[in-house]
Structure formats: structure tokens, C-alpha cells
Design a protein around this motif. Structure first.
Motif, PDB file in Angstrom:
ATOM      1  N   MET A   1       0.571  -1.137  -0.004  1.00 51.02           N
ATOM      2  CA  MET A   1      -0.143  -0.106   0.305  1.00 51.02           C
ATOM      3  C   MET A   1       0.952   1.268  -0.027  1.00 51.02           C
ATOM      4  SD  MET A   1      -2.887   1.087   2.869  1.00 51.02           S
ATOM      5  CE  MET A   1      -3.411   2.955   2.673  1.00 51.02           C
ATOM      6  N   THR A   2       0.549   2.258  -0.913  1.00 45.33           N
ATOM      7  CA  THR A   2       1.290   3.315  -0.823  1.00 45.33           C
ATOM      8  C   THR A   2       1.126   4.390   0.180  1.00 45.33           C
ATOM      9  OG1 THR A   2       1.149   3.582  -3.456  1.00 45.33           O
ATOM     10  CG2 THR A   2       1.770   5.396  -2.313  1.00 45.33           C
ATOM     11  N   LYS A   3       2.212   4.900   0.863  1.00 44.99           N
ATOM     12  CA  LYS A   3       2.061   5.566   2.156  1.00 44.99           C
ATOM     13  C   LYS A   3       1.264   6.992   1.854  1.00 44.99           C
ATOM     14  CE  LYS A   3       4.708   7.944   5.703  1.00 44.99           C
ATOM     15  NZ  LYS A   3       3.441   7.827   6.703  1.00 44.99           N
ATOM     16  N   ILE A   4       0.363   7.398   2.374  1.00 44.93           N
ATOM     17  CA  ILE A   4      -0.153   8.753   2.207  1.00 44.93           C
ATOM     18  C   ILE A   4       0.160   9.495   3.358  1.00 44.93           C
ATOM     19  CG2 ILE A   4      -2.518   9.784   2.229  1.00 44.93           C
ATOM     20  CD1 ILE A   4      -2.005   7.712   0.086  1.00 44.93           C
ATOM     21  N   SER A   5       0.783  10.677   3.074  1.00 44.90           N
ATOM     22  CA  SER A   5       1.285  11.639   4.178  1.00 44.90           C
ATOM     23  C   SER A   5       0.711  12.878   4.261  1.00 44.90           C
ATOM     24  CB  SER A   5       3.075  11.671   4.031  1.00 44.90           C
ATOM     25  OG  SER A   5       3.184  12.346   2.523  1.00 44.90           O
ATOM     26  N   PHE A   6       0.851  13.715   5.254  1.00 42.00           N
ATOM     27  CA  PHE A   6       0.223  14.736   5.691  1.00 42.00           C
ATOM     28  C   PHE A   6       1.293  15.772   6.280  1.00 42.00           C
ATOM     29  CE2 PHE A   6      -2.906  11.391   5.933  1.00 42.00           C
ATOM     30  CZ  PHE A   6      -3.851  11.922   5.285  1.00 42.00           C
ATOM     31  N   GLY A   7       1.036  17.008   5.863  1.00 41.97           N
ATOM     32  CA  GLY A   7       2.039  18.082   6.154  1.00 41.97           C
ATOM     33  C   GLY A   7       1.214  19.297   6.547  1.00 41.97           C
ATOM     34  N   ILE A   8       1.767  20.186   7.535  1.00 37.16           N
ATOM     35  CA  ILE A   8       1.112  21.296   7.813  1.00 37.16           C
ATOM     36  C   ILE A   8       1.869  22.544   7.428  1.00 37.16           C
ATOM     37  CG2 ILE A   8       0.541  22.788  10.086  1.00 37.16           C
ATOM     38  CD1 ILE A   8      -1.438  20.224   9.702  1.00 37.16           C
ATOM     39  N   ARG A   9       1.079  23.680   7.028  1.00 38.29           N
ATOM     40  CA  ARG A   9       1.719  24.958   6.799  1.00 38.29           C
ATOM     41  C   ARG A   9       2.021  25.636   7.895  1.00 38.29           C
ATOM     42  NH1 ARG A   9       1.217  28.677   2.407  1.00 38.29           N
ATOM     43  NH2 ARG A   9       1.415  27.135   0.732  1.00 38.29           N
ATOM     44  N   VAL A  10       2.993  26.270   8.024  1.00 44.11           N
ATOM     45  CA  VAL A  10       3.561  27.055   9.387  1.00 44.11           C
ATOM     46  C   VAL A  10       2.978  28.357   8.934  1.00 44.11           C
ATOM     47  CG1 VAL A  10       5.067  25.453  10.429  1.00 44.11           C
ATOM     48  CG2 VAL A  10       5.654  27.199   9.134  1.00 44.11           C
ATOM     49  N   PRO A  11       3.024  29.345   9.918  1.00 41.61           N
ATOM     50  CA  PRO A  11       2.623  30.767   9.786  1.00 41.61           C
ATOM     51  C   PRO A  11       3.807  31.506   9.511  1.00 41.61           C
ATOM     52  CG  PRO A  11       2.194  30.386  11.949  1.00 41.61           C
ATOM     53  CD  PRO A  11       2.478  29.070  11.311  1.00 41.61           C
ATOM     54  N   ASN A  12       4.518  31.153   8.314  1.00 39.88           N
ATOM     55  CA  ASN A  12       5.547  32.354   8.292  1.00 39.88           C
ATOM     56  C   ASN A  12       5.173  33.616   7.286  1.00 39.88           C
ATOM     57  OD1 ASN A  12       5.286  30.532   5.653  1.00 39.88           O
ATOM     58  ND2 ASN A  12       7.237  31.772   4.845  1.00 39.88           N
ATOM     59  N   SER A  13       3.652  33.672   6.998  1.00 38.90           N
ATOM     60  CA  SER A  13       3.215  35.036   6.547  1.00 38.90           C
ATOM     61  C   SER A  13       1.745  34.888   7.171  1.00 38.90           C
ATOM     62  CB  SER A  13       3.164  34.913   5.018  1.00 38.90           C
ATOM     63  OG  SER A  13       2.118  34.012   4.410  1.00 38.90           O
ATOM     64  N   GLY A  14       1.064  35.980   6.907  1.00 34.78           N
ATOM     65  CA  GLY A  14      -0.224  36.156   7.228  1.00 34.78           C
ATOM     66  C   GLY A  14      -0.394  36.718   8.631  1.00 34.78           C
ATOM     67  N   PRO A  15      -1.765  36.824   8.967  1.00 29.25           N
ATOM     68  CA  PRO A  15      -2.064  37.660  10.343  1.00 29.25           C
ATOM     69  C   PRO A  15      -1.482  37.236  11.598  1.00 29.25           C
ATOM     70  CG  PRO A  15      -3.934  36.719   9.342  1.00 29.25           C
ATOM     71  CD  PRO A  15      -2.902  36.559   8.301  1.00 29.25           C
ATOM     72  N   LEU A  16      -1.131  35.711  11.545  1.00 32.06           N
ATOM     73  CA  LEU A  16      -0.781  35.230  12.835  1.00 32.06           C
ATOM     74  C   LEU A  16       0.909  34.884  12.580  1.00 32.06           C
ATOM     75  CD1 LEU A  16      -3.831  33.191  13.594  1.00 32.06           C
ATOM     76  CD2 LEU A  16      -3.108  35.190  14.620  1.00 32.06           C
ATOM     77  N   SER A  17       1.527  35.543  11.791  1.00 26.53           N
ATOM     78  CA  SER A  17       2.935  34.975  11.403  1.00 26.53           C
ATOM     79  C   SER A  17       3.625  35.645  12.687  1.00 26.53           C
ATOM     80  CB  SER A  17       3.435  35.663  10.246  1.00 26.53           C
ATOM     81  OG  SER A  17       3.404  36.985  10.073  1.00 26.53           O
ATOM     82  N   GLY A  18       4.735  34.959  12.643  1.00 23.44           N
ATOM     83  CA  GLY A  18       5.805  35.123  14.097  1.00 23.44           C
ATOM     84  C   GLY A  18       6.687  34.148  14.339  1.00 23.44           C
ATOM     85  N   VAL A  19       7.672  34.406  14.854  1.00 23.80           N
ATOM     86  CA  VAL A  19       8.673  33.176  15.285  1.00 23.80           C
ATOM     87  C   VAL A  19       8.008  32.464  16.329  1.00 23.80           C
ATOM     88  CG1 VAL A  19      10.752  32.921  16.377  1.00 23.80           C
ATOM     89  CG2 VAL A  19      10.565  34.991  14.609  1.00 23.80           C
ATOM     90  N   GLU A  20       7.467  32.810  17.240  1.00 23.74           N
ATOM     91  CA  GLU A  20       6.799  32.019  18.351  1.00 23.74           C
ATOM     92  C   GLU A  20       5.695  31.014  17.766  1.00 23.74           C
ATOM     93  OE1 GLU A  20       4.436  32.046  22.614  1.00 23.74           O
ATOM     94  OE2 GLU A  20       5.417  33.836  21.608  1.00 23.74           O
ATOM     95  N   ASN A  21       4.778  31.796  16.734  1.00 25.81           N
ATOM     96  CA  ASN A  21       3.947  30.848  16.351  1.00 25.81           C
ATOM     97  C   ASN A  21       4.294  29.923  15.318  1.00 25.81           C
ATOM     98  OD1 ASN A  21       1.723  32.176  17.800  1.00 25.81           O
ATOM     99  ND2 ASN A  21       1.389  33.400  16.201  1.00 25.81           N
ATOM    100  N   ILE A  22       5.325  30.275  14.536  1.00 25.56           N
ATOM    101  CA  ILE A  22       6.007  29.307  13.529  1.00 25.56           C
ATOM    102  C   ILE A  22       6.582  28.159  14.166  1.00 25.56           C
ATOM    103  CG2 ILE A  22       7.922  29.002  12.063  1.00 25.56           C
ATOM    104  CD1 ILE A  22       7.782  31.832  11.239  1.00 25.56           C
ATOM    105  N   ALA A  23       7.386  28.466  15.273  1.00 26.23           N
ATOM    106  CA  ALA A  23       7.844  27.129  16.034  1.00 26.23           C
ATOM    107  C   ALA A  23       6.603  26.272  16.828  1.00 26.23           C
ATOM    108  CB  ALA A  23       8.779  27.731  17.306  1.00 26.23           C
ATOM    109  N   ARG A  24       5.944  27.215  17.381  1.00 33.83           N
ATOM    110  CA  ARG A  24       4.733  26.404  18.172  1.00 33.83           C
ATOM    111  C   ARG A  24       4.213  25.169  17.065  1.00 33.83           C
ATOM    112  NH1 ARG A  24      -0.216  29.312  21.386  1.00 33.83           N
ATOM    113  NH2 ARG A  24      -1.664  27.435  21.503  1.00 33.83           N
ATOM    114  N   THR A  25       3.631  25.811  15.952  1.00 32.52           N
ATOM    115  CA  THR A  25       3.070  25.145  15.067  1.00 32.52           C
ATOM    116  C   THR A  25       3.836  23.918  14.669  1.00 32.52           C
ATOM    117  OG1 THR A  25       1.834  26.818  14.267  1.00 32.52           O
ATOM    118  CG2 THR A  25       1.800  24.869  12.788  1.00 32.52           C
ATOM    119  N   ALA A  26       5.153  23.977  14.282  1.00 34.55           N
ATOM    120  CA  ALA A  26       5.893  22.844  13.672  1.00 34.55           C
ATOM    121  C   ALA A  26       6.383  21.986  14.829  1.00 34.55           C
ATOM    122  CB  ALA A  26       7.425  23.665  13.499  1.00 34.55           C
ATOM    123  N   ARG A  27       6.430  22.338  16.135  1.00 35.27           N
ATOM    124  CA  ARG A  27       6.579  21.256  17.384  1.00 35.27           C
ATOM    125  C   ARG A  27       5.304  20.537  17.442  1.00 35.27           C
ATOM    126  NH1 ARG A  27       9.339  25.756  20.135  1.00 35.27           N
ATOM    127  NH2 ARG A  27      11.591  25.448  20.188  1.00 35.27           N
TER     128      ARG A  27
END
Length: 341
Positions: free
Chosen positions: A1-27
Motif C-alpha cells: 500500500m502506498t503511504k499517504i502523508s500529511f503536512g502542515i503549513r506554518v505561519p511564516n506569513s499572514g495575520p498570525l505570522s511570527g517566530v513563536e507561532n512558527i515554532a509552536r506550530t512545527a513542534r
């Protein structure tokens, strides 16, 4: 079976962009078991585009006093390499015609080492957004030449990554015996994912890409595009099965369908004229993105999987980071287990 994978866009732009939010989302994405996190790329960005092309956050998070912050993609990838340990780190996608490919090749190779071989190098032509924000004008790049430039730059970067003394000769770029190290940690190089929803983008992927990551295509359109990718790969003596078919999707998941649509629609309408394909009515977006209850999302994901998609880059719509984490957790609890071994 082919693996289906999922990724999340982090807020490096947009109204909630910022270093803390980028790191928090990735973690949080890594903690919840997602396979990857993604950034996107523009160097020149305008206040108008900030308010009308929301790729991270939501319409409700906009405020009059916000600046058009857009954290540079490759720098953010380097930062995320240090604050995560497992997830792949992707760019979807570098606006390739505005990047010096010699320098970009060295940056990407370095990032591949910094991340321990977790890099996905997405490349694209540049979109309506880059045209509307005058990005090509600032870089003095002919917007009409962006396809030719991208084709050459992909080949030039591959030469740098794979040749001890790199040589490339093209119409727009040439160099000879360039000794550029380090070579990427991944061999022969990080996977190159090609952005774009057109048949040309699908053919570019089949010729030179390791993945295709369009947005704004329906399952039916994805199936057709995937077939073009496979046919073109075979024509060039490449293994069609080795190419990842990905999608970049706006998404909202809630327990209640009406709550999901109430969250999604204002942001989709705000961005209705800033994507490569104009949104004439909300049904156009609903056929191409993933909004709804858990059951709705399960059905929509499976429609894309049946069309040949093996990776989802999710641009969740959220008015706060708390709401983003709630949606990520719901997705991790209800959707990820369906596609895990």
C-alpha cells in the motif's frame, strides 16, 4: 500500500505570522504525528496582498495595525531544522525565477545537512500573487520568461548538486567547472517538488521533478494531471511511480459541518481574486479544498487519494493558534490513523 502523508503549513506569513507561532506550530505538528511542515515563499509582499491572500491564519485574524510580515522561507527552514527532529521540512514553493539558482543550490544543500536530510525543495514559477505584489518588477525579472527560467534553474541546481565540477549551459544561465560544496545529504539531492496547477507544470514534473504539488484542483483534475506526470516521466525514461503526487489544500476540520463552513468561507471569499484561479463562487472552492465535519473530511481525503494523491500539504484556516492546534489534534486523532501502517 502506498503511504499517504500529511503536512502542515506554518505561519511564516499572514495575520498570525511570527517566530513563536512558527515554532509552536512545527513542534505541535511533530508531536501529533504529522509527516512534514511547510513554509511558502515570497520576498516582496504588499499590505494589499497581506489582507487578500491569506495562506496562514484567517480573515478574522486581520487587524488594521498589522504589517505585511512574510518571514523568508529558507531562513525559516533553517530555524525549524533546529526546533524539530523528525518531520520533513518543505518549501511550497520557492519563487524560482527570482532566486539566483547557484546561491539557492548552496543554501538548499546546506539546509539539507542542517535538517539531517529532511528537506523537500519545492519550486514554482511565481503566481498571480507575486505579479500583483510587483515581486518580479523589483527583481527585474521578466514575468513572461518565468517558465523558461524555472526550467533552466532546476537543471542548473541539479548540476551543482550532482557534479564535482558543475557545468551548465543554458539560454539565461551558464557556468563551467564550478566547485560548490557541500553536496546535499540526500542523494542524489533533496526531492524537487514542482508547483503549479497547469498541464505545463505537470509535464515539468514528469521531466524534471520528484513531486508535483498543485493547488486549486479538484479530484478529477488531479487524476488527469497525475496521468500527464506519469506519461511525461515515461517519455523521459524516468520511473513514474517514484514521483510524489501531492496537493496543497485549504482545510478546516470541525465536529460540526456548519461550524467548519462558517470558519472557511470568509477567508476563501477574502482571497477570492488573489489565487491563480479566480473563485467565481464558493462551490468552486468547495470542490477543490477540504472543509467540513470529520466524516466530510474523511470522504474528501479519500476522493483525492483515489485520484492518485499521496501527500497533503494542509493550509488550515484558523483565527488563533489555539484553534489551529485544535484542528491539528482533531485531524491527528481522526484522519491520520486511517493512513498509518
Amino acid at each position: 500500500m502506498t503511504k499517504i502523508s500529511f503536512g502542515i503549513r506554518v505561519p511564516n506569513s499572514g495575520p498570525l505570522s511570527g517566530v513563536e507561532n512558527i515554532a509552536r506550530t512545527a513542534r505541535k505538528a511533530e508531536e501529533l504525528g504529522f509527516d512534514s511542515v511547510f513554509v511558502h515563499d515570497h520576498v516582496v509582499w504588499s499590505t494589499e496582498m497581506h489582507r487578500h491572500h491569506i495562506s496562514s491564519g484567517a480573515h478574522e485574524a486581520l487587524a488594521d495595525d498589522q504589517s505585511a510580515d512574510f518571514y523568508e522561507a529558507l531562513t525559516v527552514i533553517g530555524y525549524l531544522a533546529a526546533v524539530t527532529s523528525r518531520v520533513q521540512l518543505g518549501i511550497a514553493c520557492l519563487v524560482m525565477p527570482t532566486r539566483n539558482p547557484i546561491y539557492a543550490a548552496k543554501q538548499l544543500a546546506t539546509l539539507d545537512h542542517l535538517s539531517g536530510g529532511r528537506l523537500i525543495a519545492g519550486v514554482g514559477l511565481g503566481s498571480k500573487a507575486s505579479h500583483s505584489s510587483n515581486e518580479f518588477d523589483v527583481f527585474e525579472v521578466d514575468f513572461k520568461q518565468r517558465a523558461n527560467l524555472t526550467d533552466e534553474y532546476i537543471d542548473a541546481m541539479r548540476a551543482i548538486w550532482t557534479q564535482p565540477l558543475a557545468t551548465y549551459k543554458g539560454r539565461h544561465l551558464s557556468f563551467e567547472d564550478a566547485e560548490i560544496y557541500p553536496k546535499p545529504l540526500q542523494r542524489p539531492h533533496p526531492p524537487i517538488w514542482v508547483g503549479g496547477w497547469t498541464d505545463y507544470a505537470a509535464r515539468r514534473t514528469g521531466r524534471a521533478g520528484d513531486g508535483w504539488v498543485p493547488g486549486w484542483l479538484s479530484p478529477k483534475e488531479m487524476a488527469r494531471g497525475a496521468e500527464i506526470v506519469r506519461e511525461t516521466a515515461a517519455e523521459h525514461g524516468r520511473d513514474p511511480g517514484a514521483i510524489t503526487i501531492a496537493v496543497e489544500k485549504l482545510a478546516v476540520i470541525k465536529r460540526d459541518r456548519d461550524a467548519a463552513l462558517e470558519r472557511a468561507i470568509p477567508t476563501v471569499r477574502t482571497s477570492s481574486t488573489t489565487y491563480e484561479r479566480d473563485v467565481d463562487d464558493i462551490s468552486f472552492a468547495l470542490d477543490r479544498h477540504i472543509f467540513g465535519s470529520v466524516d466530510d473530511v474523511k470522504r474528501r481525503v479519500e476522493e483525492f487519494v483515489e485520484a492518485g494523491v499521496t501527500h497533503f500539504e494542509l493550509k488550515l484556516i484558523y483565527p488563533s493558534i489555539d484553534d489551529l492546534e485544535e484542528q491539528m489534534t482533531l485531524w491527528a486523532d481522526e484522519i491520520l490513523p486511517l493512513y498509518q501502517d
